[in-house]
Scaffold this motif. Structure first.
Motif, short mmCIF file in Angstrom:
data_model
loop_
_atom_site.label_atom_id
_atom_site.label_comp_id
_atom_site.label_asym_id
_atom_site.label_seq_id
_atom_site.Cartn_x
_atom_site.Cartn_y
_atom_site.Cartn_z
N PRO A 156 45.64 42.62 34.41
CA PRO A 156 44.80 42.45 35.86
C PRO A 156 45.55 42.06 36.96
O PRO A 156 46.51 41.36 36.81
CB PRO A 156 43.75 41.04 35.24
N ALA A 157 45.17 42.52 37.97
CA ALA A 157 45.87 42.09 39.47
C ALA A 157 47.25 42.47 39.36
O ALA A 157 47.95 41.88 40.02
CB ALA A 157 45.66 40.38 39.56
N LEU A 332 38.35 45.14 32.87
CA LEU A 332 39.16 44.69 34.27
C LEU A 332 39.66 45.96 34.72
O LEU A 332 40.23 46.77 33.97
CB LEU A 332 40.12 43.83 33.74
N LYS B 12 47.65 37.19 46.32
CA LYS B 12 46.51 38.06 45.69
C LYS B 12 45.36 37.33 46.16
O LYS B 12 44.29 37.85 45.52
CB LYS B 12 46.78 37.94 44.22
N GLU B 15 43.00 40.42 47.02
CA GLU B 15 42.94 41.25 45.97
C GLU B 15 41.84 40.72 44.88
O GLU B 15 40.97 41.41 44.50
CB GLU B 15 44.03 41.54 45.64
N LEU B 16 42.23 39.44 44.63
CA LEU B 16 41.03 38.78 43.82
C LEU B 16 39.75 38.70 44.00
O LEU B 16 38.76 39.13 43.49
CB LEU B 16 41.78 37.41 43.32
N ARG B 19 38.57 42.67 44.33
CA ARG B 19 38.58 43.51 43.11
C ARG B 19 37.70 42.72 41.85
O ARG B 19 37.05 43.27 41.14
CB ARG B 19 39.91 43.57 42.32
N TYR B 20 37.55 41.27 41.91
CA TYR B 20 36.93 40.68 40.89
C TYR B 20 36.15 39.57 41.41
O TYR B 20 35.38 39.05 40.57
CB TYR B 20 38.13 39.94 40.03
N LEU B 323 42.76 34.81 35.17
CA LEU B 323 41.31 35.82 35.29
C LEU B 323 40.81 35.87 34.08
O LEU B 323 39.27 35.94 34.04
CB LEU B 323 41.91 37.28 35.79
#
Lengths: 334, 334
Positions: A156-157, A332, B12, B15-16, B19-20, B323
């Motif tokens: 992930p990431a 993910l 990040k 992005e975190l 994306r999540y 994550l």
């Protein structure tokens, strides 16, 4: 591969039940030249394998004969379909159509066929999401080694910036035989004799198989749709016996290397013969082994190497996807 | 590693979120020599890093000073704790105690410290399950490369029969420098000068670090608890400059190799210098790179190679675990 999968399912039956509480029953099989069968009460896979090995037809087993794969799918509305027909580089058919129908019918689809991935990944994945089922294809690149699931489930990431690999075992074996002193023609004949190269080996030798794998990895892992035709492609015909032996004398090796890298918003893909030094992680990838090195924004180069795969390895990848379809996974980035 | 993690989390952040849908806030930090701080409204990690780099103390930032890691944990009841204290091969303390407290308080625990894994994996994993939180430790072996998550998430229904790897970068670098003509003592000094080897390098040279990694992999992946003391262990002191150079002249290399294999119901683990041929997947593992080859019942030998890791790589492994703790994962076999 179909028979290897059947045998693996039989061998792992108890383990799947004890470890995952998963029980399975084969309710339909459709083959190219051994007929097809639908049997809601379950087909004895061991018996079916023996029958096919001895040249018999599936219709002699208990159940109802069904004409085509699509006709079989129309009798099903739950479970997992394994699509194992031969690859069609140009259109992905008929596998693409089989998978589409399976997903429409509410079945999960698992395949070892690269064609539908490069020609239908976006469409089929969207259809699967819509139907709340899975379209999985771990076995299409590097047999059963975790490549797609590695990215979907364990990284992930991390952003994939590019990759580099040896993904076609036929050319790798031919170049290895040339290193041992055989001519290109002798090496091709030998690869055909042991069943690695096909009767028409141009799909491998001219880099098509490798290009399809590059296109599949780029399309799925880098999120940029790419066709095999968009991969810059040079095969191994230009590499002479002298080239190979000169390299060997210097401790170097020619290999057909697959590459991709991000360029702005796009990705460039390439398949070409490359002269590798002994220090290169791809140098030791010999015989039928394959490897890929991932270049990311977060880790140093990360290589996955699979040695000595066989039909059992591909079957394992299908079984792993079967379990993901049945049990679910993290998803993910997917 | 703490600072690398802070910088990665900052880099990040967007992005975190995108994306999540994961947002984070640092609410407490406890260090060995830069003080500790609790700040429920959030600590500016960038500011905290600069402060620590300039030799300052965290108490000068907004928030409440807290005496010890345990005192900090007692103020928290949700979130993820990163345990990044130095490894203690013998007992796993004090990291083990920190993780236990975090799990008891209902926090997930993520660590790069091997000690608690070999000395408390069973206990801590059971406690985590009981508390419905996660105890994750991807960064303890091969930095951020997916090893534990590879097995937990991508290799269902494969049985690990054994493995073989190069997992200690200090000895690998020392042997490499000896290949370049330096004496053992010179090589150790150089490894110390560039910060790879510790002031007392015996933990690496005598194979303790490698043994702890073998014990961690066996305990977690093979389901058989093993302590570092149970690993048959020989370090690299017995390998002379002549040995290394003779091998190099023949295109071979000495490396400290980690191994384990199932034997009946048990597992034997071993760390010893091994003379490798150029064909060996471990031959090309040089510098600070590391690799492990897994032997299974279902696939051919499967190797994961990580090149040129650094603190950022370890930080990435911690982020990946963060994550997983936050979003959940497949948990196959786990």
């Amino acid at each position: 591969v179909g028979r290897a999968l059947a045998q693996l399912l039989i061998r792992k039956r108890l383990e799947l039940r004890q470890r995952y509480d998963v029980a399975w029953r084969a309710v339909g099989i459709s083959t190219g030249s051994h007929g097809s069968l639908w049997s809601p009460d379950g087909i004895d896979l061991d018996q079916a394998c023996r029958l096919v090995e001895s040249g018999g037809r599936l219709e002699s087993l208990p159940g109802e004969p069904v004409g085509t794969p699509l006709a079989l799918l129309d009798r099903l509305d739950t479970g997992v379909m394994f699509e194992l027909s031969p690859v069609n580089y140009e259109t992905g058919q008929p596998a693409l159509g089989h998978i589409e129908r399976a997903l429409q019918r509410g079945l999960h689809a698992v395949t070892a066929n690269k064609g539908p991935v490069v020609h239908g990944a976006v469409l089929l994945s969207a259809l699967a999401r819509e139907q709340s089922v899975r379209f999985l294809f771990e076995s299409t690149v590097m047999d059963g080694a975790p490549i797609f699931s590695l990215w979907r489930e364990t990284l992930p990431a991390a952003e994939l910036r590019g990759f580099r690999g040896v993904l076609n075992s036929t050319t790798n074996m031919i170049l290895g035989l040339m290193e041992d002193g055989q001519s290109f023609e002798q090496a091709v004949s030998k690869a055909q004799a042991i069943g690695i190269a096909e009767t028409d080996p141009s799909g491998d030798i001219d880099g098509w198989d490798a290009s399809v794998k590059v296109a599949a990895l780029v399309s799925v892992l880098m999120g940029v749709p790419m066709t095999p035709q968009q991969v810059e492609r040079r095969g191994i015909r230009e590499i002479s016996l002298t080239d190979v032996q000169t390299a060997a004398g210097r401790g170097q090796r020619w290999k057909l290397v697959c590459e991709a890298q991000r360029q702005g918003k796009g990705v460039s893909g390439r398949v070409q013969p490359v002269l590798l030094q002994a220090e290169d992680p791809l140098y030791g990838v010999t015989g039928t082994s394959s490897a890929v090195t991932f270049l990311t924004d977060s880790l140093g180069p990360l290589t996955v190497l699979e040695q000595d795969p066989g039909p059992e390895t591909t079957a394992y990848g299908l079984l792993a996807d079967f379990l993901r379809a049945t049990l679910g996974d993290l998803g993910l980035g997917g």
